[in-house]
Design an enzyme around this catalytic site. Structure first.
Site, PDB file in Angstrom:
ATOM      1  N   LYS A  39       9.588  10.363 -46.711  1.00 27.88           N
ATOM      2  CA  LYS A  39       9.046  11.724 -46.560  1.00 27.88           C
ATOM      3  C   LYS A  39      10.087  12.753 -46.990  1.00 27.88           C
ATOM      4  O   LYS A  39      11.277  12.428 -47.109  1.00 27.88           O
ATOM      5  CB  LYS A  39       8.636  11.939 -45.108  1.00 27.88           C
ATOM      6  CG  LYS A  39       9.771  11.727 -44.126  1.00 27.88           C
ATOM      7  CD  LYS A  39       9.268  11.483 -42.711  1.00 27.88           C
ATOM      8  CE  LYS A  39      10.456  11.278 -41.794  1.00 27.88           C
ATOM      9  NZ  LYS A  39      10.076  10.722 -40.501  1.00 27.88           N
ATOM     10  N   ARG A 138       4.441  13.055 -28.652  1.00 27.02           N
ATOM     11  CA  ARG A 138       4.243  13.888 -29.836  1.00 27.02           C
ATOM     12  C   ARG A 138       3.014  13.447 -30.616  1.00 27.02           C
ATOM     13  O   ARG A 138       2.067  14.194 -30.794  1.00 27.02           O
ATOM     14  CB  ARG A 138       5.510  13.794 -30.698  1.00 27.02           C
ATOM     15  CG  ARG A 138       5.544  14.681 -31.891  1.00 27.02           C
ATOM     16  CD  ARG A 138       6.797  14.473 -32.717  1.00 27.02           C
ATOM     17  NE  ARG A 138       6.808  13.175 -33.385  1.00 27.02           N
ATOM     18  CZ  ARG A 138       7.703  12.807 -34.309  1.00 27.02           C
ATOM     19  NH1 ARG A 138       8.666  13.638 -34.656  1.00 27.02           N
ATOM     20  NH2 ARG A 138       7.643  11.621 -34.884  1.00 27.02           N
ATOM     21  N   TYR A 265      29.820  39.302 -47.695  1.00 27.52           N
ATOM     22  CA  TYR A 265      28.958  40.190 -46.892  1.00 27.52           C
ATOM     23  C   TYR A 265      29.516  40.372 -45.483  1.00 27.52           C
ATOM     24  O   TYR A 265      29.938  39.409 -44.842  1.00 27.52           O
ATOM     25  CB  TYR A 265      27.550  39.599 -46.764  1.00 27.52           C
ATOM     26  CG  TYR A 265      26.684  39.786 -47.988  1.00 27.52           C
ATOM     27  CD1 TYR A 265      26.337  41.067 -48.433  1.00 27.52           C
ATOM     28  CD2 TYR A 265      26.203  38.694 -48.687  1.00 27.52           C
ATOM     29  CE1 TYR A 265      25.535  41.233 -49.548  1.00 27.52           C
ATOM     30  CE2 TYR A 265      25.397  38.845 -49.802  1.00 27.52           C
ATOM     31  CZ  TYR A 265      25.061  40.124 -50.227  1.00 27.52           C
ATOM     32  OH  TYR A 265      24.271  40.284 -51.327  1.00 27.52           O
ATOM     33  N   MET A 313      23.273  33.966 -50.643  1.00 26.93           N
ATOM     34  CA  MET A 313      22.111  33.222 -51.141  1.00 26.93           C
ATOM     35  C   MET A 313      22.499  32.272 -52.279  1.00 26.93           C
ATOM     36  O   MET A 313      22.030  31.135 -52.330  1.00 26.93           O
ATOM     37  CB  MET A 313      21.034  34.202 -51.620  1.00 26.93           C
ATOM     38  CG  MET A 313      19.724  33.533 -51.965  1.00 26.93           C
ATOM     39  SD  MET A 313      18.486  34.676 -52.593  1.00 26.93           S
ATOM     40  CE  MET A 313      18.075  35.609 -51.120  1.00 26.93           C
TER      41      MET A 313
HETATM   42  C1  LIG Z   1      10.900   9.677 -40.130  1.00 23.38           C
HETATM   43  C2  LIG Z   1      10.263   8.568 -39.404  1.00 23.38           C
HETATM   44  C3  LIG Z   1      10.895   7.330 -39.284  1.00 23.38           C
HETATM   45  C4  LIG Z   1      12.289   7.067 -39.814  1.00 23.38           C
HETATM   46  O1  LIG Z   1      13.260   7.502 -38.908  1.00 23.38           O
HETATM   47  P1  LIG Z   1      14.818   7.283 -39.261  1.00 23.38           P
HETATM   48  O2  LIG Z   1      15.505   7.722 -38.032  1.00 23.38           O
HETATM   49  O3  LIG Z   1      15.105   8.159 -40.419  1.00 23.38           O
HETATM   50  O4  LIG Z   1      14.984   5.853 -39.587  1.00 23.38           O
HETATM   51  C5  LIG Z   1      10.197   6.304 -38.682  1.00 23.38           C
HETATM   52  N1  LIG Z   1       8.951   6.492 -38.190  1.00 23.38           N
HETATM   53  C6  LIG Z   1       8.326   7.685 -38.262  1.00 23.38           C
HETATM   54  C7  LIG Z   1       6.972   7.818 -37.696  1.00 23.38           C
HETATM   55  C8  LIG Z   1       8.955   8.750 -38.856  1.00 23.38           C
HETATM   56  O5  LIG Z   1       8.339   9.928 -38.933  1.00 23.38           O
END
Ligand SMILES: *Cc1c(COP(=O)(O)O)cnc(C)c1O
Length: 409
Positions: A39, A138, A265, A313
């Site tokens: 991701k 969550r 700045y 920036m």
């Molecule tokens: C991002 C994620 C992982 C990976 O976690 P890491 O700590 O980067 O290994 C695993 N499962 C889900 C559902 C995630 O969102």
């Protein structure tokens, strides 16, 4: 030629990534396989390029992303591994998931309901991975959702439950018993689902930290992200994996200023002696966090040089008074190794009260990625086409002059 791009680049070592893949898969128990978490553009490294390495190595069972868009990008680039989408998806995105045959991570009863009403008997089928909330609070089904979910699945046989999974809240801390409590809750929920007629051939719980702690049940798959990229998965231990990203730039300007000069700045820094101040062409718009103002450190001639003044920036100022050799054009490492010195994402993160994940995925799209594989170099930038524009106008330009096939720095 690389020289057409700005000198601020994130260099991605595809060989190091491949070695991390091998190291992590070799840790897994028998019959367990890896789901590569890619991701946020593979945590800022570039999902397409790294997914190609996953396909080449052949030791990744599946790629996982958060967004439907991320999955579409990988497919459009020709990635053929199964893709699991774990983020919450919206009802209007479900037809895309069905059409593209993505694996849907069902993060709640509402997603399952949307899926059931989007498909139907005679539809081509859909594989889901069903998420259970074992204590993180969550995502995932809770106890009260199980019976209705099982009912929906019984009525919609075209939905194939390929796996059931959960996510750990604090696996990076080996002293926190909550991880084992979550495993217990997960098993109890699995038994309840089985009583309700829902089973899956596969389970996955472990993130990187759980893999590094070797708490993967044989046969279960594991979802690793951060470890693949070589940042630390555990709170107080070294995983000995290789950082994949080196973020570098070079000195754009260098000048000597008298004692008492204000820098940047807000003039938050004043020189205490005659100083040599170098300006770097990188800033918070590139992901160089503004909280590194008067805090950050970079590498120059294999030595540490402090960030002085505020991060702007597009610019950062560093004090190079101690580094006599420093000159305009000299290479600077913001993240990674130079000589015997190294700045890790974890070091930067600790300075500003965050985690390596945020540092890595924060390197913005404005920073070209330079992919290194053996002696092969390739630049990927959102400006590739624009920088390539001259190619369309002058067809006689040689292939080696194309930025996307940069032959060297
Ligand atoms: C991002 C994620 C992982 C990976 O976690 P890491 O700590 O980067 O290994 C695993 N499962 C889900 C559902 C995630 O969102």
């Amino acid at each position: 030629m690389l020289t057409r791009f700005r000198p601020t680049l994130a260099e991605i070592d595809l060989d190091a990534f491949a070695r991390n893949l091998d190291a992590i898969t070799s840790r897994l128990p028998p019959a367990s396989r890896l789901i590569a978490m890619m991701k946020a553009g593979a945590y800022g490294h570039g999902a397409v390029e790294l997914a190609r390495i996953c396909e080449e190595r052949g030791n990744v069972a599946m790629i996982s992303v958060a967004l439907v868009e991320e999955a579409v990008e990988l497919r459009a680039a020709g990635i053929t591994l199964p893709i699991l989408i774990v983020g919450p998806v919206t009802a209007p995105q479900i037809p895309i998931i069905l059409r593209e045959r993505f694996v849907l991570g069902v993060s709640g009863p509402e997603v399952l309901a949307s899926l059931a009403s989007a498909g139907g008997e005679g539809s081509p089928g859909c594989t889901i991975h069903l998420e259970l909330d074992s204590g993180m609070g969550r995502m995932g089904l809770v106890d009260g959702d199980l019976s209705a979910a099982a009912g929906l699945l019984r009525e919609n046989r075209w939905i194939d439950v390929g796996a059931i999974y959960t996510h750990f809240a604090n696996a990076s801390d080996p002293d926190d018993p909550v991880t084992f409590q979550q495993i217990e809750v997960f098993r109890r929920m699995l038994r309840r689902l089985r009583e309700l007629g829902v089973e899956a051939p596969l389970h996955h719980l472990a993130n990187s930290a759980a893999v590094m702690r070797d708490i993967v049940t044989p046969g279960d798959w594991a979802r690793t992200g951060i470890a693949l990229y070589g940042a630390e998965a555990l709170d107080r231990e070294s995983s000995r994996l290789e950082p994949v990203m080196t973020w570098r730039t070079e000195i754009a300007r260098l000048k000597e200023v008298p004692a008492g000069s204000g820098i940047g700045y807000g003039l938050t820094y004043h020189t205490r002696r005659t100083s040599r101040i170098a300006t770097l062409p990188v800033g918070y718009a590139d992901g160089y966090d503004r909280r590194l103002s008067n805090q950050g450190v970079v590498l120059l001639h294999g030595r540490r040089a402090p960030v002085v003044g505020r991060v702007s920036m597009d610019l950062v100022t560093i004090d190079v008074t101690e580094i006599e050799l420093a000159a305009a054009g000299d290479p600077v490492v913001l993240l990674g190794r130079q000589g015997n010195e190294q700045i890790t994402a974890d070091e930067i993160a600790a300075k500003i009260g965050t985690i390596s994940y945020e540092i890595l995925c924060g390197v913005s799209a404005r920073v070209p990625r330079l992919y290194r594989k053996g002696s092969d170099l390739r630049v990927v930038s959102k400006f590739n086409e624009i920088m390539d524009g001259s190619r369309d106008r002058s067809t006689e330009s040689s292939p080696s002059s194309r930025p996307s096939r940069g032959a060297g720095t």
